[in-house]
Design a protein around this motif. Structure first.
Motif, PDB file in Angstrom:
ATOM      1  N   GLY A   1       0.797  -1.214   0.000  1.00  0.00           N
ATOM      2  CA  GLY A   1       0.000   0.000   0.000  1.00  0.00           C
ATOM      3  C   GLY A   1       0.831   1.266   0.000  1.00  0.00           C
ATOM      4  N   GLY A   2       2.012   1.190   0.572  1.00  0.00           N
ATOM      5  CA  GLY A   2       2.860   2.376   0.668  1.00  0.00           C
ATOM      6  C   GLY A   2       3.762   2.606  -0.516  1.00  0.00           C
ATOM      7  N   SER A   3       3.959   1.592  -1.353  1.00  0.00           N
ATOM      8  CA  SER A   3       4.935   1.725  -2.440  1.00  0.00           C
ATOM      9  C   SER A   3       4.343   1.611  -3.840  1.00  0.00           C
ATOM     10  N   LEU A   4       3.186   0.970  -3.984  1.00  0.00           N
ATOM     11  CA  LEU A   4       2.602   0.788  -5.319  1.00  0.00           C
ATOM     12  C   LEU A   4       1.718   1.970  -5.682  1.00  0.00           C
ATOM     13  N   HIS A   5       1.617   2.255  -6.973  1.00  0.00           N
ATOM     14  CA  HIS A   5       1.064   3.537  -7.408  1.00  0.00           C
ATOM     15  C   HIS A   5      -0.460   3.558  -7.480  1.00  0.00           C
ATOM     16  N   GLU A   6      -1.055   2.654  -8.215  1.00  0.00           N
ATOM     17  CA  GLU A   6      -2.511   2.620  -8.345  1.00  0.00           C
ATOM     18  C   GLU A   6      -3.131   1.842  -7.180  1.00  0.00           C
ATOM     19  N   ILE A   7      -4.369   2.177  -6.838  1.00  0.00           N
ATOM     20  CA  ILE A   7      -5.111   1.387  -5.856  1.00  0.00           C
ATOM     21  C   ILE A   7      -5.225  -0.060  -6.330  1.00  0.00           C
ATOM     22  N   ALA A   8      -5.416  -0.229  -7.638  1.00  0.00           N
ATOM     23  CA  ALA A   8      -5.522  -1.580  -8.203  1.00  0.00           C
ATOM     24  C   ALA A   8      -4.249  -2.383  -7.972  1.00  0.00           C
ATOM     25  N   HIS A   9      -3.098  -1.715  -8.056  1.00  0.00           N
ATOM     26  CA  HIS A   9      -1.825  -2.404  -7.809  1.00  0.00           C
ATOM     27  C   HIS A   9      -1.727  -2.859  -6.351  1.00  0.00           C
ATOM     28  N   ALA A  10      -2.097  -1.974  -5.439  1.00  0.00           N
ATOM     29  CA  ALA A  10      -2.028  -2.312  -4.012  1.00  0.00           C
ATOM     30  C   ALA A  10      -2.980  -3.451  -3.670  1.00  0.00           C
ATOM     31  N   VAL A  11      -4.167  -3.435  -4.254  1.00  0.00           N
ATOM     32  CA  VAL A  11      -5.144  -4.502  -4.014  1.00  0.00           C
ATOM     33  C   VAL A  11      -4.638  -5.834  -4.562  1.00  0.00           C
ATOM     34  N   ALA A  12      -4.069  -5.799  -5.764  1.00  0.00           N
ATOM     35  CA  ALA A  12      -3.582  -7.034  -6.384  1.00  0.00           C
ATOM     36  C   ALA A  12      -2.450  -7.652  -5.575  1.00  0.00           C
ATOM     37  N   ALA A  13      -1.494  -6.824  -5.142  1.00  0.00           N
ATOM     38  CA  ALA A  13      -0.356  -7.346  -4.384  1.00  0.00           C
ATOM     39  C   ALA A  13      -0.771  -7.755  -2.974  1.00  0.00           C
ATOM     40  N   GLY A  14      -1.513  -6.880  -2.289  1.00  0.00           N
ATOM     41  CA  GLY A  14      -1.938  -7.197  -0.923  1.00  0.00           C
ATOM     42  C   GLY A  14      -2.849  -8.403  -0.868  1.00  0.00           C
ATOM     43  N   GLY A  15      -3.759  -8.510  -1.838  1.00  0.00           N
ATOM     44  CA  GLY A  15      -4.691  -9.631  -1.861  1.00  0.00           C
ATOM     45  C   GLY A  15      -4.054 -10.969  -2.151  1.00  0.00           C
ATOM     46  N   ALA A  16      -2.823 -10.960  -2.640  1.00  0.00           N
ATOM     47  CA  ALA A  16      -2.138 -12.221  -2.956  1.00  0.00           C
ATOM     48  C   ALA A  16      -1.723 -12.986  -1.707  1.00  0.00           C
ATOM     49  N   PHE A  17      -1.754 -12.313  -0.527  1.00  0.00           N
ATOM     50  CA  PHE A  17      -1.275 -12.960   0.698  1.00  0.00           C
ATOM     51  C   PHE A  17      -2.281 -12.882   1.842  1.00  0.00           C
ATOM     52  N   GLY A  18      -3.556 -12.879   1.507  1.00  0.00           N
ATOM     53  CA  GLY A  18      -4.586 -13.008   2.534  1.00  0.00           C
ATOM     54  C   GLY A  18      -5.251 -11.704   2.924  1.00  0.00           C
ATOM     55  N   GLU A  19      -6.256 -11.821   3.805  1.00  0.00           N
ATOM     56  CA  GLU A  19      -7.087 -10.675   4.174  1.00  0.00           C
ATOM     57  C   GLU A  19      -6.338  -9.626   4.987  1.00  0.00           C
ATOM     58  N   THR A  20      -5.484 -10.050   5.926  1.00  0.00           N
ATOM     59  CA  THR A  20      -4.761  -9.056   6.733  1.00  0.00           C
ATOM     60  C   THR A  20      -3.804  -8.244   5.868  1.00  0.00           C
ATOM     61  N   SER A  21      -3.197  -8.903   4.906  1.00  0.00           N
ATOM     62  CA  SER A  21      -2.317  -8.197   3.978  1.00  0.00           C
ATOM     63  C   SER A  21      -3.108  -7.207   3.129  1.00  0.00           C
ATOM     64  N   LEU A  22      -4.262  -7.637   2.650  1.00  0.00           N
ATOM     65  CA  LEU A  22      -5.104  -6.769   1.828  1.00  0.00           C
ATOM     66  C   LEU A  22      -5.617  -5.578   2.628  1.00  0.00           C
ATOM     67  N   ASP A  23      -6.069  -5.821   3.858  1.00  0.00           N
ATOM     68  CA  ASP A  23      -6.584  -4.729   4.693  1.00  0.00           C
ATOM     69  C   ASP A  23      -5.508  -3.679   4.944  1.00  0.00           C
TER      70      ASP A  23
END
Length: 342
Positions: free
Chosen positions: A194-216
């Motif tokens: 969330g702190g390094s990726l540019h688009e919201i879509a990028h942060a969601v895609a990367a965070g969502g790859a490792f579970g709900e706590t990562s995505l949140d």
């Protein structure tokens, strides 16, 4: 004349609406979601340049209205995505980390872009896109930059969007691949994404790859950066107005009298407050956010239809080089922050 303008707007609205809706739908597909709805709409708008020139000419004046007014409406509605209570619960450290990261990235990207030979307006748009929230930040800051060459401005907008799209997509894949090597927990990786990726879509895609706590955590960290869109736009507007006065590029008195206040960003803050504190249902809020992406997608499609890409490809090297360096620095910074404070 008014009939002609109405016809032009109607035709432009139909064309851009198709691109925007298609962008939202395509962004739900696996892998394609790395690109994001706004960039897909832009690409579809570019593809519309292959349509008959007569059609493009008839829609031209309507495209200008959509890329301007619909952009502002989309930014206002996007505020409903920002939950201020969630940001407050995340703590002061999340906001502080975001502020330092955004400020450093904008300054570094701008400085490097200018050093590498990019023109001033392109440098600041790319810097804000990399620092805050990708395409939405580019389009949110752009109205604060006054210019007499609208065609050049559209070229700069598209090139800045291309920079954040490519950088964000590449770094999404890089971060997912690096996660096992970095020794980060899933919540820590969400902070990094969330702190390094540019688009919201990028942060969601990367965070969502490792579970709900990562995505949140990715969403909270990303939205902490989105919150800074309004103040950054104000600062950029003030900075450019001061330069107009100092350099006497335009009429001195007009430059002094005009206040660089982006009223649509006031609407963005207002909708953030309304969405946080009024008892709207989750379905209703999601509908408003989807509407925001439709309007923003229409503005992006109008931009894609209007721009001259031959010129853009000649001027892209400087900002791409600067974005690679600054994005790498931002990633390193967020890895350190996640390990120290989260």
């Amino acid at each position: 004349m008014s009939i002609i303008k109405t016809k032009s707007f109607g035709l432009a609205a139909i064309i851009t609406l198709i691109c925007a809706v298609a962008g939202v739908l395509l962004a739900k597909l696996p892998y394609v979601n790395l690109i994001g709805a706004l960039v897909i709409a832009l690409l579809l708008g570019i593809a519309m340049q292959l349509t008959p020139s007569k059609l493009q000419t008839e829609a031209k004046s309507g495209m200008g209205f959509i890329s301007n007014k619909f952009l502002r409406l989309g930014i206002i509605l996007l505020g409903f995505r920002l939950n201020l209570e969630a940001l407050a619960q995340a703590g002061v450290k999340t906001i502080l980390v975001a502020m330092i990261g955004v400020t450093g990235t904008i300054c570094l990207t701008y400085w490097l872009s200018r050093k590498f030979g990019a023109e001033d307006e392109l440098a600041i748009l790319s810097a804000c896109g990399c620092g805050i929230c990708g395409a939405a930040a580019v389009m949110g800051v752009s109205p604060q930059i006054e210019t007499t060459n609208e065609e050049r401005k559209r070229e700069n907008e598209v090139l800045a969007v291309a920079v954040v799209c490519v950088m964000g997509t590449v770094f999404t894949l890089v971060e997912i691949g690096l996660k096992p090597l970095l020794g980060l927990s899933n919540p820590q990786f969400g902070i990094v994404a969330g702190g390094s990726l540019h688009e919201i879509a990028h942060a969601v895609a990367a965070g969502g790859a490792f579970g709900e706590t990562s995505l949140d955590n990715a969403l909270i960290m990303k939205l902490s950066r989105v919150l800074l869109l309004a103040p950054v736009a104000l600062i950029v507007g003030y900075w450019y107005q001061r330069r107009l006065v100092r350099e006497k590029i335009e009429d001195h008195e007009q430059a002094q009298k005009k206040l660089p206040i982006p009223w649509f960003l006031g609407g963005f803050i207002l909708t953030s407050i309304l969405g946080t504190f009024l008892p709207f249902s989750a379905v209703f809020l999601d509908g408003l956010v989807q509407a925001a992406y439709i309007f923003l997608g229409m503005a992006m499609a109008a931009l894609g239809i209007s721009v001259n890409f031959k010129v853009i490809f000649k001027r892209g090297g400087a900002v791409f080089g600067a974005a690679v360096i600054s994005s790498t620095c931002l990633l390193i910074y967020m890895i350190l922050m996640s390990k120290l404070f989260f």
